[in-house]
Design a protein around this motif. Structure first.
Motif, PDB file in Angstrom:
ATOM      1  N   UNK A 112     -17.855 112.760  41.781  1.00  0.00           N
ATOM      2  CA  UNK A 112     -16.821 112.126  42.589  1.00  0.00           C
ATOM      3  C   UNK A 112     -15.733 111.508  41.703  1.00  0.00           C
ATOM      4  N   UNK A 113     -16.149 110.786  40.672  1.00  0.00           N
ATOM      5  CA  UNK A 113     -15.187 110.144  39.773  1.00  0.00           C
ATOM      6  C   UNK A 113     -14.332 111.183  39.056  1.00  0.00           C
ATOM      7  N   UNK A 114     -14.967 112.254  38.607  1.00  0.00           N
ATOM      8  CA  UNK A 114     -14.246 113.301  37.892  1.00  0.00           C
ATOM      9  C   UNK A 114     -13.253 114.013  38.803  1.00  0.00           C
ATOM     10  N   UNK A 115     -13.707 114.362  40.014  1.00  0.00           N
ATOM     11  CA  UNK A 115     -12.833 115.065  40.955  1.00  0.00           C
ATOM     12  C   UNK A 115     -11.646 114.232  41.389  1.00  0.00           C
ATOM     13  N   UNK A 116     -11.897 112.956  41.701  1.00  0.00           N
ATOM     14  CA  UNK A 116     -10.796 112.081  42.119  1.00  0.00           C
ATOM     15  C   UNK A 116      -9.796 111.888  40.982  1.00  0.00           C
ATOM     16  N   UNK A 117     -10.313 111.817  39.774  1.00  0.00           N
ATOM     17  CA  UNK A 117      -9.426 111.650  38.624  1.00  0.00           C
ATOM     18  C   UNK A 117      -8.483 112.822  38.460  1.00  0.00           C
ATOM     19  N   UNK A 118      -8.999 114.039  38.640  1.00  0.00           N
ATOM     20  CA  UNK A 118      -8.138 115.210  38.500  1.00  0.00           C
ATOM     21  C   UNK A 118      -7.126 115.283  39.639  1.00  0.00           C
ATOM     22  N   UNK A 119      -7.526 114.883  40.826  1.00  0.00           N
ATOM     23  CA  UNK A 119      -6.610 114.897  41.973  1.00  0.00           C
ATOM     24  C   UNK A 119      -5.410 113.969  41.756  1.00  0.00           C
ATOM     25  N   UNK A 120      -5.622 112.902  40.985  1.00  0.00           N
ATOM     26  CA  UNK A 120      -4.554 111.905  40.798  1.00  0.00           C
ATOM     27  C   UNK A 120      -4.011 111.884  39.362  1.00  0.00           C
ATOM     28  N   UNK A 121      -4.247 112.934  38.607  1.00  0.00           N
ATOM     29  CA  UNK A 121      -3.912 112.915  37.179  1.00  0.00           C
ATOM     30  C   UNK A 121      -2.401 112.936  36.930  1.00  0.00           C
ATOM     31  N   UNK A 123       1.084 113.505  35.627  1.00  0.00           N
ATOM     32  CA  UNK A 123       1.616 114.118  34.408  1.00  0.00           C
ATOM     33  C   UNK A 123       0.733 113.880  33.190  1.00  0.00           C
ATOM     34  N   UNK A 124      -0.434 113.274  33.377  1.00  0.00           N
ATOM     35  CA  UNK A 124      -1.356 113.065  32.263  1.00  0.00           C
ATOM     36  C   UNK A 124      -2.186 114.321  32.043  1.00  0.00           C
ATOM     37  N   UNK A 125      -2.883 114.359  30.926  1.00  0.00           N
ATOM     38  CA  UNK A 125      -3.751 115.502  30.655  1.00  0.00           C
ATOM     39  C   UNK A 125      -5.172 115.083  30.287  1.00  0.00           C
ATOM     40  N   UNK A 126      -5.427 113.777  30.270  1.00  0.00           N
ATOM     41  CA  UNK A 126      -6.784 113.303  29.999  1.00  0.00           C
ATOM     42  C   UNK A 126      -6.972 111.930  30.631  1.00  0.00           C
ATOM     43  N   UNK A 127      -7.913 111.852  31.563  1.00  0.00           N
ATOM     44  CA  UNK A 127      -8.244 110.584  32.203  1.00  0.00           C
ATOM     45  C   UNK A 127      -9.758 110.446  32.234  1.00  0.00           C
ATOM     46  N   UNK A 128     -10.218 109.195  32.279  1.00  0.00           N
ATOM     47  CA  UNK A 128     -11.661 108.908  32.263  1.00  0.00           C
ATOM     48  C   UNK A 128     -11.952 107.826  33.293  1.00  0.00           C
ATOM     49  N   UNK A 129     -13.053 107.981  34.038  1.00  0.00           N
ATOM     50  CA  UNK A 129     -13.493 106.963  34.990  1.00  0.00           C
ATOM     51  C   UNK A 129     -15.000 106.800  34.884  1.00  0.00           C
ATOM     52  N   UNK A 130     -15.445 105.563  34.957  1.00  0.00           N
ATOM     53  CA  UNK A 130     -16.864 105.232  34.881  1.00  0.00           C
ATOM     54  C   UNK A 130     -17.209 104.261  36.012  1.00  0.00           C
ATOM     55  N   UNK A 131     -18.479 103.931  36.202  1.00  0.00           N
ATOM     56  CA  UNK A 131     -18.845 102.943  37.228  1.00  0.00           C
ATOM     57  C   UNK A 131     -18.603 101.502  36.809  1.00  0.00           C
ATOM     58  N   UNK A 132     -18.177 101.285  35.558  1.00  0.00           N
ATOM     59  CA  UNK A 132     -18.109  99.929  35.014  1.00  0.00           C
ATOM     60  C   UNK A 132     -16.656  99.463  34.909  1.00  0.00           C
ATOM     61  N   UNK A 133     -16.319  98.438  35.667  1.00  0.00           N
ATOM     62  CA  UNK A 133     -14.934  97.990  35.783  1.00  0.00           C
ATOM     63  C   UNK A 133     -14.339  97.536  34.453  1.00  0.00           C
ATOM     64  N   UNK A 134     -15.133  96.814  33.661  1.00  0.00           N
ATOM     65  CA  UNK A 134     -14.599  96.318  32.387  1.00  0.00           C
ATOM     66  C   UNK A 134     -14.274  97.469  31.443  1.00  0.00           C
ATOM     67  N   UNK A 135     -15.106  98.498  31.429  1.00  0.00           N
ATOM     68  CA  UNK A 135     -14.849  99.662  30.586  1.00  0.00           C
ATOM     69  C   UNK A 135     -13.640 100.438  31.106  1.00  0.00           C
ATOM     70  N   UNK A 136     -13.544 100.596  32.420  1.00  0.00           N
ATOM     71  CA  UNK A 136     -12.391 101.289  32.992  1.00  0.00           C
ATOM     72  C   UNK A 136     -11.083 100.588  32.647  1.00  0.00           C
ATOM     73  N   UNK A 137     -11.118  99.250  32.673  1.00  0.00           N
ATOM     74  CA  UNK A 137      -9.907  98.478  32.359  1.00  0.00           C
ATOM     75  C   UNK A 137      -9.446  98.761  30.928  1.00  0.00           C
ATOM     76  N   UNK A 138     -10.393  98.867  30.010  1.00  0.00           N
ATOM     77  CA  UNK A 138     -10.032  99.161  28.617  1.00  0.00           C
ATOM     78  C   UNK A 138      -9.521 100.591  28.480  1.00  0.00           C
TER      79      UNK A 138
END
Length: 212
Positions: A112-121, A123-138
């Motif tokens: 789910x995280x990977x698919x949503x990330x690609x749907x909203x990417x 003009x970027x070419x690399x995005x990352x999402x995890x379940x941990x808010x503090x890590x995502x913020x960094x």
């Protein structure tokens, strides 16, 4: 449930490629995926012609593998091509709730995280999402810098950095592989930002591993 990594991607400017070029690119992508399995067991599947999904068994290696996938594609761009081979990649790290032999029909947080990330990417070419808010913020702050560096690589810079990251060998060994001088490899690494990328990937790997 175990935490895994899922990389969902599609080929940049695939509509400009001939069928022969697209076949060559997808074959290269498959070969790169096989090579990077020295870092983590993984499985790649293609769908919708120019899209693909990779299940990474060692979640902490997901970002390393995403970088290597892009580096491998850029490095193998045919010299005559006007457009550099590349892919938009969305990395999702999370649980896998429903796992089938065909990963594109599997399900879970990482998918789910990977698919949503690609749907909203956008003009970027690399995005990352995890379940941990503090890590995502960094990652939301730092990942665009990595993305920008990779997007500026020439084919020969990408090859030098790909080999360095994958094999973790000194410049003299990479020079032998590429049949170049050690000074040439040093220059390629410097211009490609290898000294910044390697510790950054180590940092990302450590941050994810600490959450597992």
């Amino acid at each position: 449930m175990q935490i895994k990594g899922v990389i969902t991607g599609d080929i940049v400017a695939s509509s400009t490629l001939s069928y022969e070029e697209k076949d060559q690119l997808l074959l290269t992508l498959k070969e790169v995926a096989e090579e990077v399995q020295t870092m983590s067991a993984l499985k790649i599947e293609f769908f919708r012609g120019d899209s693909f999904q990779i299940l990474v068994e060692e979640a902490e290696r997901s970002i390393d593998i995403a970088v290597l996938i892009r580096a491998g594609l850029i490095a193998h761009t045919p010299p005559k091509n006007a457009t550099t081979w590349d892919a938009r990649l969305s990395v999702g790290v999370g649980t896998i709730d429903y796992r089938k032999e065909n990963i594109v029909v599997s399900d879970g947080e990482a998918f789910h995280l990977s698919g949503r990330g690609l749907d909203s990417i956008k003009d970027k070419r690399l995005v990352v999402a995890t379940p941990w808010e503090s890590l995502n913020a960094e990652l939301e702050v730092t990942m665009p810098f990595l993305d920008d560096v990779i997007s500026r690589w020439t084919a020969v810079q990408a090859e030098a950095i790909y080999l360095g990251l994958l094999h973790n060998q000194p410049q003299r060994e990479i020079a032998k592989r590429m049949q170049k001088s050690q000074q040439a490899i040093s220059n390629l690494w410097r211009r490609g930002g290898e000294a910044l990328i390697k510790p950054y990937l180590n940092r990302c790997r450590s941050l994810i591993k600490n959450q597992l």
